[in-house]
Design a protein around this motif. Structure first.
Motif, PDB file in Angstrom:
ATOM      1  N   PRO A 127       0.826  -1.208   0.000  1.00  0.00           N
ATOM      2  CA  PRO A 127       0.000   0.000   0.000  1.00  0.00           C
ATOM      3  C   PRO A 127       0.862   1.260   0.000  1.00  0.00           C
ATOM      4  O   PRO A 127       1.966   1.286   0.550  1.00  0.00           O
ATOM      5  CB  PRO A 127      -0.811  -0.123   1.294  1.00  0.00           C
ATOM      6  N   ALA A 128       0.355   2.312  -0.622  1.00  0.00           N
ATOM      7  CA  ALA A 128       1.032   3.609  -0.649  1.00  0.00           C
ATOM      8  C   ALA A 128      -0.015   4.701  -0.773  1.00  0.00           C
ATOM      9  O   ALA A 128      -0.987   4.558  -1.524  1.00  0.00           O
ATOM     10  CB  ALA A 128       2.027   3.691  -1.803  1.00  0.00           C
ATOM     11  N   LEU A 129       0.168   5.778  -0.036  1.00  0.00           N
ATOM     12  CA  LEU A 129      -0.748   6.913  -0.060  1.00  0.00           C
ATOM     13  C   LEU A 129      -0.490   7.734  -1.320  1.00  0.00           C
ATOM     14  O   LEU A 129       0.633   8.183  -1.572  1.00  0.00           O
ATOM     15  CB  LEU A 129      -0.558   7.775   1.182  1.00  0.00           C
ATOM     16  N   THR A 130      -1.522   7.915  -2.114  1.00  0.00           N
ATOM     17  CA  THR A 130      -1.412   8.732  -3.329  1.00  0.00           C
ATOM     18  C   THR A 130      -2.650   9.586  -3.483  1.00  0.00           C
ATOM     19  O   THR A 130      -3.578   9.531  -2.673  1.00  0.00           O
ATOM     20  CB  THR A 130      -1.265   7.855  -4.595  1.00  0.00           C
ATOM     21  N   ASN A 131      -2.659  10.395  -4.549  1.00  0.00           N
ATOM     22  CA  ASN A 131      -3.787  11.248  -4.922  1.00  0.00           C
ATOM     23  C   ASN A 131      -4.015  12.384  -3.933  1.00  0.00           C
ATOM     24  O   ASN A 131      -5.130  12.906  -3.825  1.00  0.00           O
ATOM     25  CB  ASN A 131      -5.069  10.426  -5.093  1.00  0.00           C
ATOM     26  N   VAL A 132      -2.961  12.758  -3.221  1.00  0.00           N
ATOM     27  CA  VAL A 132      -3.005  13.931  -2.358  1.00  0.00           C
ATOM     28  C   VAL A 132      -2.071  14.966  -2.974  1.00  0.00           C
ATOM     29  O   VAL A 132      -0.871  14.705  -3.115  1.00  0.00           O
ATOM     30  CB  VAL A 132      -2.578  13.604  -0.917  1.00  0.00           C
ATOM     31  N   PRO A 133      -2.580  16.151  -3.369  1.00  0.00           N
ATOM     32  CA  PRO A 133      -1.738  17.120  -4.079  1.00  0.00           C
ATOM     33  C   PRO A 133      -0.679  17.753  -3.175  1.00  0.00           C
ATOM     34  O   PRO A 133      -0.817  17.780  -1.947  1.00  0.00           O
ATOM     35  CB  PRO A 133      -2.738  18.168  -4.562  1.00  0.00           C
ATOM     36  N   VAL A 190      -1.885  14.930   5.664  1.00  0.00           N
ATOM     37  CA  VAL A 190      -2.624  13.678   5.734  1.00  0.00           C
ATOM     38  C   VAL A 190      -1.690  12.595   6.262  1.00  0.00           C
ATOM     39  O   VAL A 190      -0.607  12.364   5.705  1.00  0.00           O
ATOM     40  CB  VAL A 190      -3.154  13.263   4.344  1.00  0.00           C
ATOM     41  N   THR A 191      -2.113  11.909   7.318  1.00  0.00           N
ATOM     42  CA  THR A 191      -1.323  10.838   7.906  1.00  0.00           C
ATOM     43  C   THR A 191      -2.156   9.567   7.940  1.00  0.00           C
ATOM     44  O   THR A 191      -3.297   9.576   8.433  1.00  0.00           O
ATOM     45  CB  THR A 191      -0.873  11.183   9.333  1.00  0.00           C
ATOM     46  N   VAL A 209       2.847   3.084   5.959  1.00  0.00           N
ATOM     47  CA  VAL A 209       2.486   3.157   4.548  1.00  0.00           C
ATOM     48  C   VAL A 209       3.351   4.185   3.835  1.00  0.00           C
ATOM     49  O   VAL A 209       3.549   5.301   4.331  1.00  0.00           O
ATOM     50  CB  VAL A 209       0.990   3.500   4.398  1.00  0.00           C
ATOM     51  N   ALA A 210       3.860   3.816   2.675  1.00  0.00           N
ATOM     52  CA  ALA A 210       4.667   4.743   1.887  1.00  0.00           C
ATOM     53  C   ALA A 210       3.840   5.959   1.496  1.00  0.00           C
ATOM     54  O   ALA A 210       2.641   5.862   1.240  1.00  0.00           O
ATOM     55  CB  ALA A 210       5.189   4.045   0.633  1.00  0.00           C
ATOM     56  N   GLY A 211       4.486   7.135   1.489  1.00  0.00           N
ATOM     57  CA  GLY A 211       3.811   8.368   1.111  1.00  0.00           C
ATOM     58  C   GLY A 211       3.112   9.070   2.247  1.00  0.00           C
ATOM     59  O   GLY A 211       2.516  10.143   2.055  1.00  0.00           O
ATOM     60  N   SER A 212       3.148   8.476   3.446  1.00  0.00           N
ATOM     61  CA  SER A 212       2.501   9.050   4.622  1.00  0.00           C
ATOM     62  C   SER A 212       3.557   9.414   5.661  1.00  0.00           C
ATOM     63  O   SER A 212       4.476   8.622   5.909  1.00  0.00           O
ATOM     64  CB  SER A 212       1.504   8.064   5.228  1.00  0.00           C
ATOM     65  N   PRO A 213       3.448  10.618   6.268  1.00  0.00           N
ATOM     66  CA  PRO A 213       2.444  11.670   6.049  1.00  0.00           C
ATOM     67  C   PRO A 213       2.733  12.467   4.779  1.00  0.00           C
ATOM     68  O   PRO A 213       3.857  12.470   4.284  1.00  0.00           O
ATOM     69  CB  PRO A 213       2.589  12.540   7.293  1.00  0.00           C
ATOM     70  N   HIS A 214       1.687  13.120   4.271  1.00  0.00           N
ATOM     71  CA  HIS A 214       1.841  13.947   3.079  1.00  0.00           C
ATOM     72  C   HIS A 214       1.278  15.339   3.369  1.00  0.00           C
ATOM     73  O   HIS A 214       0.122  15.490   3.767  1.00  0.00           O
ATOM     74  CB  HIS A 214       1.104  13.340   1.890  1.00  0.00           C
TER      75      HIS A 214
END
Length: 408
Positions: A290-296, A373-374, A381-386
């Motif tokens: 899993p990876a956090l995406t779609n957050v600008p 966003v955390t 999770v990769a990409g967190s926090p963003h």
């Protein structure tokens, strides 16, 4: 000098063409091996005793000597078919078993022919035709074909031999056959190594082929081919929900189910009142982390004092998991008092909204802030926090400029 031989056979419906002759004769200038009357002693593979086979197969399951070699032949065949814009063959167990039995039998009884032979009173005696042997494993066929070879040291070498022989090449590139099986044996006979390809097509069977019949894939995105001509189809990953019925396509891209391991795709194919089911499986080697995406990274707002207009009025953000396989639970932290971010927590695919509310509307100014966003579950999770940086520009007015399009 290395010894090698090729042979092929083809049958369509009830017609047969044999392009190899009986043991002890010559094929393409290469003498067929002959041997003193004897039975090849039994051998042990994976602690399973392999008997000196007799008869016409009749469902006897020969041991797998080199599964990797057999799979490589299948993939090399389909690579050649792709070069000719032909659909891939589907590998099926009954043809594997028929081919593997024959490769083993040729080695143990030391002959080279499509038909099956046994030693009887010191002589090789034909016990059945090649099509009868295949039929004992693979029933209901419309078309059959077979390539055999001996003495070749690798899948690449035997495929080169077959592709450089017009008859064998024709079997590999046939449009009549839809399915394939491969047998390999090492450890007996004058040539020590024996290869068999069996091809066929069965009445009422419409193969589904994932990724050109590769054994495994590291990507969830795979090509699929389905044989036949149908009005509609619907598909299913593993034991999940069916898609809606859609117009049939023979070739399309598909996303496999989540997680490493065996992944299965099933299709139901429909024309009028006729519905058939077809399925295939492949090993997905890479689990989808899993990876956090779609957050600008940034969002900007603009307010015109003269027009009393905010653009955009609000901004929607929908955090997602890039793998599409894991529900991410997230929370928000804000920096700045001139906006709201709601809700402050959620689980994908939930969205949150950023709305400017607490700014002075009559004075030009620049406001900055941020939303972070955390992901709280699962952890790590990769990409967190963003962090998303926010900007609001309050300006006197917005001038619109219109540019004409000139076509020459």
């Amino acid at each position: 000098m290395t010894k090698w031989l090729l042979g092929l056979a083809l049958v369509a419906s009830v017609m047969a063409l044999f392009l190899s002759s009986a043991p002890g004769t010559t094929r393409a200038g290469v003498p067929t091996p002959t041997a003193a009357p004897m039975l090849i002693p039994p051998i042990s593979i994976d602690n399973q005793l392999a008997p000196a086979y007799t008869g016409c197969g009749n469902g006897v399951i020969a041991p797998v000597v080199n599964a990797d070699y057999e799979q490589q032949v299948v993939e090399l065949v389909n690579a050649q078919r792709a070069l000719q814009s032909l659909p891939p063959y589907k590998r099926v167990t009954p043809l594997d078993q028929a081919a593997r039995y024959h490769a083993t039998d040729m080695a143990q009884d030391n002959y080279f022919d499509h038909n099956s032979y046994d030693w009887v009173n010191g002589s090789l005696v034909q016990v059945c035709a090649w099509s009868s042997r295949i039929s004992s494993y693979y029933s209901g066929w419309q078309y059959l074909a077979e390539n055999i070879a001996a003495g070749y040291s690798s899948p690449e070498n035997v495929m080169d031999g077959w592709m450089n022989s017009s008859g064998h090449r024709a079997n590999i590139l046939s449009a009549n056959n839809w399915e394939i099986g491969v047998g390999y044996y090492q450890g007996g006979g004058d040539y020590w190594v024996y290869w068999v390809q069996d091809f066929g097509r069965r009445t009422g069977i419409y193969p589904l082929v994932i990724a050109n019949e590769a054994a495994s894939t590291s990507s969830r995105n795979v090509p699929i081919y389905i044989y036949g001509s149908w009005q509609d189809m619907r598909l299913q990953n593993d034991s999940g929900a069916w898609t809606a019925w859609q117009t049939f396509q023979s070739s399309f891209n598909w996303t496999l189910g989540c997680g490493a391991g065996d992944r299965t795709v099933t299709a139901q194919l429909r024309s009028g009142s006729t519905v058939v089911t077809s399925t295939d499986s492949i090993s997905l080697t890479a689990g989808s982390a899993p990876a956090l995406t779609n957050v600008p990274d940034a969002i900007a707002f603009l307010y015109s004092v003269a027009d009393q207009k905010l653009t955009p009025v609000s901004s929607q953000v929908t955090p997602t998991d890039s793998s599409g396989c894991t529900a991410l639970t997230w929370t928000l932290a804000t920096q700045g008092t001139w906006f709201t971010a709601t809700p402050t927590s959620g689980t994908t695919p939930a969205s949150f909204f950023i709305t400017p509310t607490g700014f002075v509307t009559g004075t030009t100014a620049t406001y900055t802030g941020a939303v972070t966003v955390t992901v709280t579950s699962p952890v790590g999770v990769a990409g967190s926090p963003h962090r998303t940086d926010l900007t609001l520009l309050v300006v006197d007015s917005i001038k619109s400029v219109y540019l004409p399009i000139v076509l020459r």
